[in-house]
Design a protein around this motif. Structure first.
Motif, PDB file in Angstrom:
ATOM      1  N   ASP A 170      16.378  -3.757  16.700  1.00 62.18           N
ATOM      2  CA  ASP A 170      17.159  -3.199  15.593  1.00 62.18           C
ATOM      3  C   ASP A 170      16.258  -2.569  14.529  1.00 62.18           C
ATOM      4  O   ASP A 170      16.551  -1.486  14.006  1.00 62.18           O
ATOM      5  N   ALA A 171      15.175  -3.268  14.212  1.00 68.17           N
ATOM      6  CA  ALA A 171      14.252  -2.743  13.203  1.00 68.17           C
ATOM      7  C   ALA A 171      13.588  -1.450  13.692  1.00 68.17           C
ATOM      8  O   ALA A 171      13.390  -0.514  12.915  1.00 68.17           O
ATOM      9  N   ALA A 172      13.245  -1.412  14.984  1.00 73.22           N
ATOM     10  CA  ALA A 172      12.624  -0.205  15.538  1.00 73.22           C
ATOM     11  C   ALA A 172      13.584   0.978  15.477  1.00 73.22           C
ATOM     12  O   ALA A 172      13.170   2.110  15.198  1.00 73.22           O
ATOM     13  N   ARG A 173      14.860   0.727  15.714  1.00 70.25           N
ATOM     14  CA  ARG A 173      15.849   1.798  15.622  1.00 70.25           C
ATOM     15  C   ARG A 173      15.959   2.308  14.187  1.00 70.25           C
ATOM     16  O   ARG A 173      16.015   3.522  13.944  1.00 70.25           O
ATOM     17  N   GLU A 174      15.938   1.383  13.218  1.00 67.68           N
ATOM     18  CA  GLU A 174      16.020   1.773  11.807  1.00 67.68           C
ATOM     19  C   GLU A 174      14.830   2.637  11.399  1.00 67.68           C
ATOM     20  O   GLU A 174      14.977   3.697  10.784  1.00 67.68           O
ATOM     21  N   VAL A 175      13.636   2.184  11.744  1.00 69.29           N
ATOM     22  CA  VAL A 175      12.426   2.935  11.384  1.00 69.29           C
ATOM     23  C   VAL A 175      12.361   4.246  12.172  1.00 69.29           C
ATOM     24  O   VAL A 175      11.970   5.288  11.637  1.00 69.29           O
ATOM     25  N   ALA A 200      11.773   0.749   5.446  1.00 69.41           N
ATOM     26  CA  ALA A 200      10.741  -0.218   5.830  1.00 69.41           C
ATOM     27  C   ALA A 200      11.028  -1.581   5.218  1.00 69.41           C
ATOM     28  O   ALA A 200      10.861  -2.620   5.868  1.00 69.41           O
ATOM     29  N   LEU A 201      11.477  -1.602   3.963  1.00 71.05           N
ATOM     30  CA  LEU A 201      11.759  -2.867   3.305  1.00 71.05           C
ATOM     31  C   LEU A 201      12.995  -3.534   3.901  1.00 71.05           C
ATOM     32  O   LEU A 201      13.046  -4.756   4.049  1.00 71.05           O
ATOM     33  N   GLY A 256       4.440  15.216  -1.255  1.00 68.63           N
ATOM     34  CA  GLY A 256       4.086  13.919  -1.795  1.00 68.63           C
ATOM     35  C   GLY A 256       3.700  12.930  -0.700  1.00 68.63           C
ATOM     36  O   GLY A 256       3.472  13.312   0.458  1.00 68.63           O
ATOM     37  N   TYR A 257       3.657  11.658  -1.070  1.00 68.24           N
ATOM     38  CA  TYR A 257       3.172  10.610  -0.165  1.00 68.24           C
ATOM     39  C   TYR A 257       4.259   9.612   0.225  1.00 68.24           C
ATOM     40  O   TYR A 257       3.973   8.502   0.664  1.00 68.24           O
ATOM     41  N   GLY A 258       5.507  10.023   0.078  1.00 70.23           N
ATOM     42  CA  GLY A 258       6.604   9.104   0.382  1.00 70.23           C
ATOM     43  C   GLY A 258       6.647   8.659   1.823  1.00 70.23           C
ATOM     44  O   GLY A 258       7.134   7.568   2.136  1.00 70.23           O
ATOM     45  N   ARG A 259       6.129   9.481   2.742  1.00 69.00           N
ATOM     46  CA  ARG A 259       6.146   9.123   4.165  1.00 69.00           C
ATOM     47  C   ARG A 259       5.279   7.897   4.464  1.00 69.00           C
ATOM     48  O   ARG A 259       5.374   7.325   5.556  1.00 69.00           O
ATOM     49  N   ALA A 260       4.453   7.488   3.524  1.00 68.38           N
ATOM     50  CA  ALA A 260       3.646   6.289   3.739  1.00 68.38           C
ATOM     51  C   ALA A 260       4.535   5.087   4.022  1.00 68.38           C
ATOM     52  O   ALA A 260       4.150   4.169   4.761  1.00 68.38           O
ATOM     53  N   GLU A 261       5.733   5.068   3.467  1.00 62.84           N
ATOM     54  CA  GLU A 261       6.658   3.959   3.720  1.00 62.84           C
ATOM     55  C   GLU A 261       7.077   3.919   5.182  1.00 62.84           C
ATOM     56  O   GLU A 261       7.252   2.843   5.763  1.00 62.84           O
ATOM     57  N   ASP A 262       7.262   5.094   5.777  1.00 61.18           N
ATOM     58  CA  ASP A 262       7.636   5.126   7.190  1.00 61.18           C
ATOM     59  C   ASP A 262       6.502   4.618   8.072  1.00 61.18           C
ATOM     60  O   ASP A 262       6.728   3.923   9.068  1.00 61.18           O
ATOM     61  N   ILE A 282       0.840  -1.204   0.000  1.00 56.40           N
ATOM     62  CA  ILE A 282       0.000   0.000   0.000  1.00 56.40           C
ATOM     63  C   ILE A 282       0.874   1.252   0.000  1.00 56.40           C
ATOM     64  O   ILE A 282       0.605   2.237  -0.703  1.00 56.40           O
ATOM     65  N   ALA A 283       1.963   1.215   0.787  1.00 56.91           N
ATOM     66  CA  ALA A 283       2.855   2.368   0.866  1.00 56.91           C
ATOM     67  C   ALA A 283       3.515   2.655  -0.468  1.00 56.91           C
ATOM     68  O   ALA A 283       3.638   3.812  -0.891  1.00 56.91           O
ATOM     69  N   PHE A 284       3.960   1.610  -1.165  1.00 54.29           N
ATOM     70  CA  PHE A 284       4.601   1.817  -2.454  1.00 54.29           C
ATOM     71  C   PHE A 284       3.616   2.388  -3.475  1.00 54.29           C
ATOM     72  O   PHE A 284       3.974   3.229  -4.297  1.00 54.29           O
ATOM     73  N   VAL A 285       2.370   1.918  -3.424  1.00 50.38           N
ATOM     74  CA  VAL A 285       1.359   2.456  -4.346  1.00 50.38           C
ATOM     75  C   VAL A 285       1.066   3.920  -4.024  1.00 50.38           C
ATOM     76  O   VAL A 285       1.000   4.772  -4.922  1.00 50.38           O
ATOM     77  N   LEU A 286       0.903   4.224  -2.733  1.00 50.02           N
ATOM     78  CA  LEU A 286       0.656   5.609  -2.335  1.00 50.02           C
ATOM     79  C   LEU A 286       1.819   6.523  -2.717  1.00 50.02           C
ATOM     80  O   LEU A 286       1.626   7.674  -3.103  1.00 50.02           O
ATOM     81  N   GLY A 287       3.035   5.990  -2.596  1.00 46.78           N
ATOM     82  CA  GLY A 287       4.216   6.793  -2.897  1.00 46.78           C
ATOM     83  C   GLY A 287       4.290   7.262  -4.332  1.00 46.78           C
ATOM     84  O   GLY A 287       5.011   8.204  -4.647  1.00 46.78           O
TER      85      GLY A 287
END
Length: 360
Positions: free
Chosen positions: A254-259, A204-205, A132-138, A116-121
């Motif tokens: 680790d993932a939480a720190r990245e995001v 996110a990926l 734009g809508y790039g923040r949808a990935e975050d 959904i995030a990639f489509v919104l982006g």
């Protein structure tokens, strides 16, 4: 020349709003490689270069398409792996394999918010969402973290329940094969997601790929539970289930720190070093003010203040701003939009004095 602000939109070719200064602003039309106000477009027509907006749009769209391909492939592989493990879990009663199955299912389902995030982006910026809508990935990254946390909690609950109420594990050969299938499937998906995420700049990926990698190693841990059960140790299976839960918690951190870094507009200091070095190398730039870079989805935006000769004309200062922007685009990977503000060396009083009481 103080206050001459120059802004180009390179990622999606949408110049909504104006870069404003005390002297002049430059409006940017939609759909142009360097959409500018009257007269400026002629300057770029006479001195063209390769960074046309159409090329940047194609690159951004290709990044989204590549992300979608990765998600669909991941969903297929992990969906098949989860189905196999679910069947074996029902037959064997292994709580360790149940935890691994839950993690694989959660990992497969994270393809939904990311997709959904990639489509919104891909949607164009507008007057409400001017960046734009790039923040949808975050936001999708937050959904991934929530899914990881929920699956971890459920696995921990089942493991503790099995410790309190031990039960035998059957079909150990099938549990072994399911564990190996889980490791192979997750490692393939992890490598693909992490490689694609780093290539297109999607935190996110990458976080999702790290999640898959952990699930792969926890699949191998299921073998320990199966081995213990084969030796008659009934607590081996739930203890491995708890071990899997602890491993997931480490990757969740680790993932939480990245995001979290992405949500807080964190960038690698090396990117800022590259940007500042590029700006200092532009002929006519005497000094630098503030230089800022931030992520919008998997694209970067930059703002830079450069100090120039106070006796330059508007046209000369603007030409220097274009040169600074051009240098930045070459120096910083995935940079798709730049705002350059020209300041001048001190002449008389402080030209920014009217802004002082605003804290600017």
């Amino acid at each position: 020349m103080d206050g001459n602000r120059h802004r180009h939109e390179h990622g999606h070719g949408h110049g909504y709003g104006e870069g404003r200064g005390e002297g002049q602003g430059h409006g940017h039309g939609r759909g142009h490689g360097h959409g500018h106000g009257q007269g400026h477009g002629l300057g770029h027509f006479l001195t063209p270069h390769r960074h046309e907006a159409a090329d940047k749009v194609d690159a951004a769209m290709e990044a989204s398409r590549e992300g979608m391909r990765t998600l669909w492939l991941s969903l297929g592989i992990l969906g098949a792996t989860t189905l196999v493990q679910a069947v074996v879990t029902a037959l064997s009663g292994s709580v360790a394999l149940l935890g691994d199955t839950l993690h694989n299912a959660a990992d497969a389902l994270t393809a939904v918010p990311l997709g959904i995030a990639f489509v919104l982006g891909r949607r164009a910026a507008n007057r409400r969402y001017t960046y734009g809508y790039g923040r949808a990935e975050d936001l999708a990254g937050v959904a991934v973290l929530a899914t990881m946390a929920a699956s971890c909690a459920l696995a921990a609950y089942e493991a503790v329940d099995r410790l309190l109420y031990p039960r035998d594990v059957t079909h150990l050969w099938a549990v072994t094969l399911a564990a190996l299938a889980g490791f192979i499937g997750n490692e393939c998906v992890a490598r693909y997601r992490i490689r694609t995420g780093r290539r297109i700049g999607s935190a996110a990926l990458v976080a999702d790929g790290l999640h898959a990698r952990t699930d792969g190693f926890t699949s191998l841990a299921v073998l320990l539970g199966a081995g213990g059960a084969a030796l008659g140790w009934r607590l081996a299976d739930p203890l491995v289930g708890l071990l899997i839960t602890a491993a997931i918690l480490l990757v969740l951190k680790d993932a939480a720190r990245e995001v979290g870094h992405r949500l807080m507009d964190s960038v690698e200091p090396e990117l800022l070093d590259s940007a500042e070095n590029a700006l200092r190398g532009v002929d006519g730039v005497r000094d630098l003010g503030q230089v800022r870079i931030r992520w919008i989805g998997h694209s970067l935006r930059a703002e830079a203040d450069i100090v120039v000769d106070p006796h330059l004309t508007v046209v000369q200062a603007h030409r220097l701003a274009v040169a600074a922007e051009h240098a930045l685009i070459h120096a910083v990977p995935r940079l798709t939009a730049v705002t350059v503000h020209t300041d001048h060396t001190p002449v008389g009083g402080d030209p920014h004095a009217p802004l002082a009481h605003h804290g600017v």
